[in-house]
Design a protein around this motif. Structure first.
Motif, PDB file in Angstrom:
ATOM      1  N   ALA A  46       0.862  -1.430   0.092  1.00 29.09           N
ATOM      2  CA  ALA A  46      -0.013  -0.091   0.035  1.00 29.09           C
ATOM      3  C   ALA A  46       0.806   1.302  -0.038  1.00 29.09           C
ATOM      4  CB  ALA A  46      -0.780   0.108   1.327  1.00 29.09           C
ATOM      5  N   ILE A  47       0.632   2.318  -0.763  1.00 26.41           N
ATOM      6  CA  ILE A  47       1.287   3.418  -0.978  1.00 26.41           C
ATOM      7  C   ILE A  47       0.728   4.564  -0.874  1.00 26.41           C
ATOM      8  CG2 ILE A  47       3.311   2.287  -2.117  1.00 26.41           C
ATOM      9  CD1 ILE A  47       1.770   3.524  -4.797  1.00 26.41           C
ATOM     10  N   SER A  48       1.176   5.811  -0.636  1.00 27.74           N
ATOM     11  CA  SER A  48       0.536   7.255  -0.614  1.00 27.74           C
ATOM     12  C   SER A  48       1.050   7.983  -1.620  1.00 27.74           C
ATOM     13  CB  SER A  48       0.627   7.908   0.670  1.00 27.74           C
ATOM     14  OG  SER A  48       0.306   9.083   0.456  1.00 27.74           O
ATOM     15  N   GLU A  49       0.452   8.771  -2.422  1.00 26.69           N
ATOM     16  CA  GLU A  49       0.945   9.711  -3.430  1.00 26.69           C
ATOM     17  C   GLU A  49       2.106  10.500  -2.863  1.00 26.69           C
ATOM     18  OE1 GLU A  49      -0.810  12.153  -6.925  1.00 26.69           O
ATOM     19  OE2 GLU A  49      -1.947  12.357  -5.089  1.00 26.69           O
ATOM     20  N   ILE A  50       2.142  11.006  -1.721  1.00 25.11           N
ATOM     21  CA  ILE A  50       3.025  11.847  -1.268  1.00 25.11           C
ATOM     22  C   ILE A  50       4.032  11.282  -0.407  1.00 25.11           C
ATOM     23  CG2 ILE A  50       1.775  14.021  -1.570  1.00 25.11           C
ATOM     24  CD1 ILE A  50       1.331  13.624   1.553  1.00 25.11           C
ATOM     25  N   GLY A  51       3.837   9.824   0.079  1.00 26.66           N
ATOM     26  CA  GLY A  51       4.641   9.090   0.972  1.00 26.66           C
ATOM     27  C   GLY A  51       4.875   9.856   2.321  1.00 26.66           C
ATOM     28  N   GLY A  52       6.117   9.683   2.614  1.00 23.40           N
ATOM     29  CA  GLY A  52       6.780  10.460   3.821  1.00 23.40           C
ATOM     30  C   GLY A  52       5.896  10.575   5.013  1.00 23.40           C
ATOM     31  N   THR A  53       4.959  11.524   5.150  1.00 27.01           N
ATOM     32  CA  THR A  53       4.443  11.768   6.520  1.00 27.01           C
ATOM     33  C   THR A  53       2.765  11.214   6.493  1.00 27.01           C
ATOM     34  OG1 THR A  53       3.664  13.956   5.637  1.00 27.01           O
ATOM     35  CG2 THR A  53       5.851  14.022   6.658  1.00 27.01           C
ATOM     36  N   THR A  54       2.707  10.420   5.690  1.00 29.57           N
ATOM     37  CA  THR A  54       1.104   9.998   5.510  1.00 29.57           C
ATOM     38  C   THR A  54       0.928   8.850   6.534  1.00 29.57           C
ATOM     39  OG1 THR A  54       1.082  10.790   3.268  1.00 29.57           O
ATOM     40  CG2 THR A  54      -0.628   9.330   4.098  1.00 29.57           C
ATOM     41  N   SER A  55      -0.050   9.078   7.421  1.00 29.88           N
ATOM     42  CA  SER A  55      -0.317   8.004   8.436  1.00 29.88           C
ATOM     43  C   SER A  55      -1.859   7.237   7.860  1.00 29.88           C
ATOM     44  CB  SER A  55      -0.344   8.493   9.860  1.00 29.88           C
ATOM     45  OG  SER A  55       0.792   8.862  10.129  1.00 29.88           O
ATOM     46  N   TYR A  56      -1.790   6.216   8.086  1.00 31.59           N
ATOM     47  CA  TYR A  56      -3.306   5.372   7.720  1.00 31.59           C
ATOM     48  C   TYR A  56      -3.207   3.836   8.060  1.00 31.59           C
ATOM     49  CZ  TYR A  56      -0.860   3.837   3.395  1.00 31.59           C
ATOM     50  OH  TYR A  56       0.061   3.175   2.656  1.00 31.59           O
ATOM     51  N   SER A  57      -4.280   3.393   8.223  1.00 34.01           N
ATOM     52  CA  SER A  57      -4.360   2.104   8.580  1.00 34.01           C
ATOM     53  C   SER A  57      -5.223   1.093   7.323  1.00 34.01           C
ATOM     54  CB  SER A  57      -4.971   1.510   9.567  1.00 34.01           C
ATOM     55  OG  SER A  57      -4.212   2.084  10.815  1.00 34.01           O
ATOM     56  N   VAL A  58      -4.583   0.058   6.982  1.00 35.94           N
ATOM     57  CA  VAL A  58      -5.497  -0.711   5.987  1.00 35.94           C
ATOM     58  C   VAL A  58      -5.999  -1.913   6.974  1.00 35.94           C
ATOM     59  CG1 VAL A  58      -5.340  -2.604   4.197  1.00 35.94           C
ATOM     60  CG2 VAL A  58      -3.820  -0.626   4.080  1.00 35.94           C
ATOM     61  N   THR A  59      -7.521  -1.877   6.843  1.00 32.21           N
ATOM     62  CA  THR A  59      -8.341  -2.778   7.770  1.00 32.21           C
ATOM     63  C   THR A  59      -8.385  -4.210   7.233  1.00 32.21           C
ATOM     64  OG1 THR A  59     -10.275  -2.670   6.875  1.00 32.21           O
ATOM     65  CG2 THR A  59      -9.748  -0.760   8.070  1.00 32.21           C
ATOM     66  N   ASN A  60      -8.656  -4.942   8.039  1.00 27.45           N
ATOM     67  CA  ASN A  60      -8.938  -6.598   7.670  1.00 27.45           C
ATOM     68  C   ASN A  60     -10.160  -6.893   6.996  1.00 27.45           C
ATOM     69  OD1 ASN A  60     -10.625  -6.576   9.976  1.00 27.45           O
ATOM     70  ND2 ASN A  60      -9.640  -8.002  11.169  1.00 27.45           N
ATOM     71  N   THR A  61     -10.850  -5.757   6.543  1.00 28.85           N
ATOM     72  CA  THR A  61     -11.715  -5.910   5.808  1.00 28.85           C
ATOM     73  C   THR A  61     -11.424  -5.718   4.422  1.00 28.85           C
ATOM     74  OG1 THR A  61     -12.645  -3.815   5.868  1.00 28.85           O
ATOM     75  CG2 THR A  61     -13.615  -5.466   7.351  1.00 28.85           C
ATOM     76  N   SER A  62     -10.424  -6.063   3.972  1.00 23.67           N
ATOM     77  CA  SER A  62      -9.451  -5.686   2.629  1.00 23.67           C
ATOM     78  C   SER A  62      -9.204  -7.163   2.211  1.00 23.67           C
ATOM     79  CB  SER A  62      -8.119  -4.873   2.733  1.00 23.67           C
ATOM     80  OG  SER A  62      -8.593  -3.534   3.362  1.00 23.67           O
ATOM     81  N   TYR A  63      -9.316  -7.169   0.856  1.00 13.36           N
ATOM     82  CA  TYR A  63      -9.063  -8.561   0.318  1.00 13.36           C
ATOM     83  C   TYR A  63      -8.206  -8.287  -1.198  1.00 13.36           C
ATOM     84  CZ  TYR A  63     -12.938  -9.844   3.259  1.00 13.36           C
ATOM     85  OH  TYR A  63     -13.767  -9.813   4.341  1.00 13.36           O
ATOM     86  N   VAL A  64      -7.260  -9.585  -1.527  1.00 15.82           N
ATOM     87  CA  VAL A  64      -6.756  -9.743  -2.922  1.00 15.82           C
ATOM     88  C   VAL A  64      -7.388 -10.905  -3.374  1.00 15.82           C
ATOM     89  CG1 VAL A  64      -4.778 -11.002  -1.622  1.00 15.82           C
ATOM     90  CG2 VAL A  64      -4.532  -9.750  -3.942  1.00 15.82           C
ATOM     91  N   THR A  65      -7.831 -10.683  -4.831  1.00 14.10           N
ATOM     92  CA  THR A  65      -8.125 -11.780  -5.446  1.00 14.10           C
ATOM     93  C   THR A  65      -7.349 -11.923  -6.779  1.00 14.10           C
ATOM     94  OG1 THR A  65     -10.607 -11.068  -4.970  1.00 14.10           O
ATOM     95  CG2 THR A  65     -10.384 -12.520  -6.910  1.00 14.10           C
ATOM     96  N   VAL A  66      -6.862 -13.027  -6.988  1.00 17.03           N
ATOM     97  CA  VAL A  66      -5.934 -13.598  -8.270  1.00 17.03           C
ATOM     98  C   VAL A  66      -6.629 -14.477  -9.104  1.00 17.03           C
ATOM     99  CG1 VAL A  66      -3.748 -14.507  -8.688  1.00 17.03           C
ATOM    100  CG2 VAL A  66      -3.988 -13.157  -6.381  1.00 17.03           C
ATOM    101  N   GLU A  67      -6.768 -14.032 -10.297  1.00 15.53           N
ATOM    102  CA  GLU A  67      -7.268 -14.873 -11.109  1.00 15.53           C
ATOM    103  C   GLU A  67      -6.247 -15.260 -12.471  1.00 15.53           C
ATOM    104  OE1 GLU A  67     -10.854 -14.638 -14.606  1.00 15.53           O
ATOM    105  OE2 GLU A  67     -10.427 -13.001 -13.580  1.00 15.53           O
ATOM    106  N   LYS A  68      -6.176 -16.653 -12.529  1.00 19.60           N
ATOM    107  CA  LYS A  68      -5.230 -17.149 -13.570  1.00 19.60           C
ATOM    108  C   LYS A  68      -5.927 -16.733 -15.006  1.00 19.60           C
ATOM    109  CE  LYS A  68      -1.889 -20.661 -15.184  1.00 19.60           C
ATOM    110  NZ  LYS A  68      -2.446 -20.758 -16.617  1.00 19.60           N
ATOM    111  N   VAL A  69      -5.662 -15.923 -15.988  1.00 19.19           N
ATOM    112  CA  VAL A  69      -6.477 -15.765 -17.114  1.00 19.19           C
ATOM    113  C   VAL A  69      -5.949 -16.597 -18.069  1.00 19.19           C
ATOM    114  CG1 VAL A  69      -7.048 -13.936 -18.790  1.00 19.19           C
ATOM    115  CG2 VAL A  69      -6.738 -13.339 -16.317  1.00 19.19           C
ATOM    116  N   LEU A  70      -4.548 -16.927 -18.373  1.00 21.06           N
ATOM    117  CA  LEU A  70      -4.076 -17.572 -19.385  1.00 21.06           C
ATOM    118  C   LEU A  70      -2.800 -18.480 -18.727  1.00 21.06           C
ATOM    119  CD1 LEU A  70      -3.900 -15.251 -22.247  1.00 21.06           C
ATOM    120  CD2 LEU A  70      -5.500 -17.229 -22.034  1.00 21.06           C
TER     121      LEU A  70
END
Length: 258
Positions: free
Chosen positions: A234-258
């Motif tokens: 996870a990244i911020s456009e300005i980086g450096g001083t940005t504080s935030y949290s990614v919650t555990n209601t976040s997901y990653v889905t991977v699909e094999k297309v070919l």
């Protein structure tokens, strides 16, 4: 000669009728006919739309399929060619060709893995996303691509998806954020790495959907080779001083297309 042909046709017709014909359907709705040759009607009496579909007979595991093991036929059983049974443990419908069973189709896709992300926070604008290997099929968390199979659940491997099959993959990130208002004055996003080498970086403006949490949805497409691993950050456009949290209601889905 013609008489024998007619009699043979009638015999074949009766054999096939016997495979699927049910003699009655109790209290059929307006769309169901008691004389229909069906396996099973699925209806919902609280709705007015009538028939919703049909169901297959089911067994618990592959070993419960008939005509397998010591009971496997020596010669093809023509009358049973095309018989379908659903296997609960694998989520597959199996078809019988009169000799052996093979996969007809899968109810659960075999080319899509989906994982929950563990909660993680940053004060520097960037943080690797820890990928939970939990399998929870009722909540659509599964790993048929085996991206996390036999992968340690701590250390650097927690962040990695290991590629088992060379191919083109579509990776969708659904990220939920919390944090100070200033965290969201610029775009947030994610970077994708293959074997720790950055391949892509995407940034989006977050959407405020409940007054506290913010959300972004990102899609990557990447060609990866068997044995490589993918990590996400996870990244911020300005980086450096940005504080935030990614919650555990976040997901990653991977699909094999070919």
């Amino acid at each position: 000669m013609k008489k024998y042909i007619v009699c043979l046709s009638l015999l074949v017709l009766n054999i096939y009728n016997a495979q699927v014909n049910f003699t009655s359907i109790p209290n059929p709705d307006s769309n169901a006919n008691g004389n229909d040759q069906v396996m099973m009607y699925i209806t919902n009496t609280s709705e007015s739309a009538g028939i919703k579909g049909f169901g297959l007979p089911a067994v618990e595991t592959d070993t419960d399929l008939p005509y397998t093991g010591v009971n496997a036929p020596v010669t093809r059983i023509e009358e049973l060619r095309g018989m379908l049974l659903f296997v609960k443990s694998t989520g597959q419908a199996m078809v019988f060709d009169g000799l052996v069973w093979s996969k007809a189709f899968e109810v659960e896709s075999d080319n899509i893995s989906r994982f929950q992300l563990n909660a993680v926070s940053t004060t520097s604008g960037a943080v690797l996303l820890p990928i939970n290997s939990l399998i929870d099929k009722p909540n659509f968390l599964a790993d048929p691509l085996r991206l996390k199979t036999n992968v340690p659940t701590s250390g650097t491997d927690l962040n990695r998806l290991y590629i088992r099959q060379t191919g083109l993959y579509r990776i969708n990130l659904n990220l939920n954020f919390t944090g100070p208002a200033g965290s969201f004055s610029n775009r947030l996003g994610a970077s994708l790495y293959v074997n720790d080498v950055k391949r892509f970086q995407l940034l989006e403006s977050t959407v405020n959907y409940d007054g506290t949490n913010r959300k972004i949805n990102l899609d990557f497409s990447v060609y990866a080779v068997q044995g490589q691993y993918i990590t996400l950050e996870a990244i911020s456009e300005i980086g450096g001083t940005t504080s935030y949290s990614v919650t555990n209601t976040s997901y990653v889905t991977v699909e094999k297309v070919l």
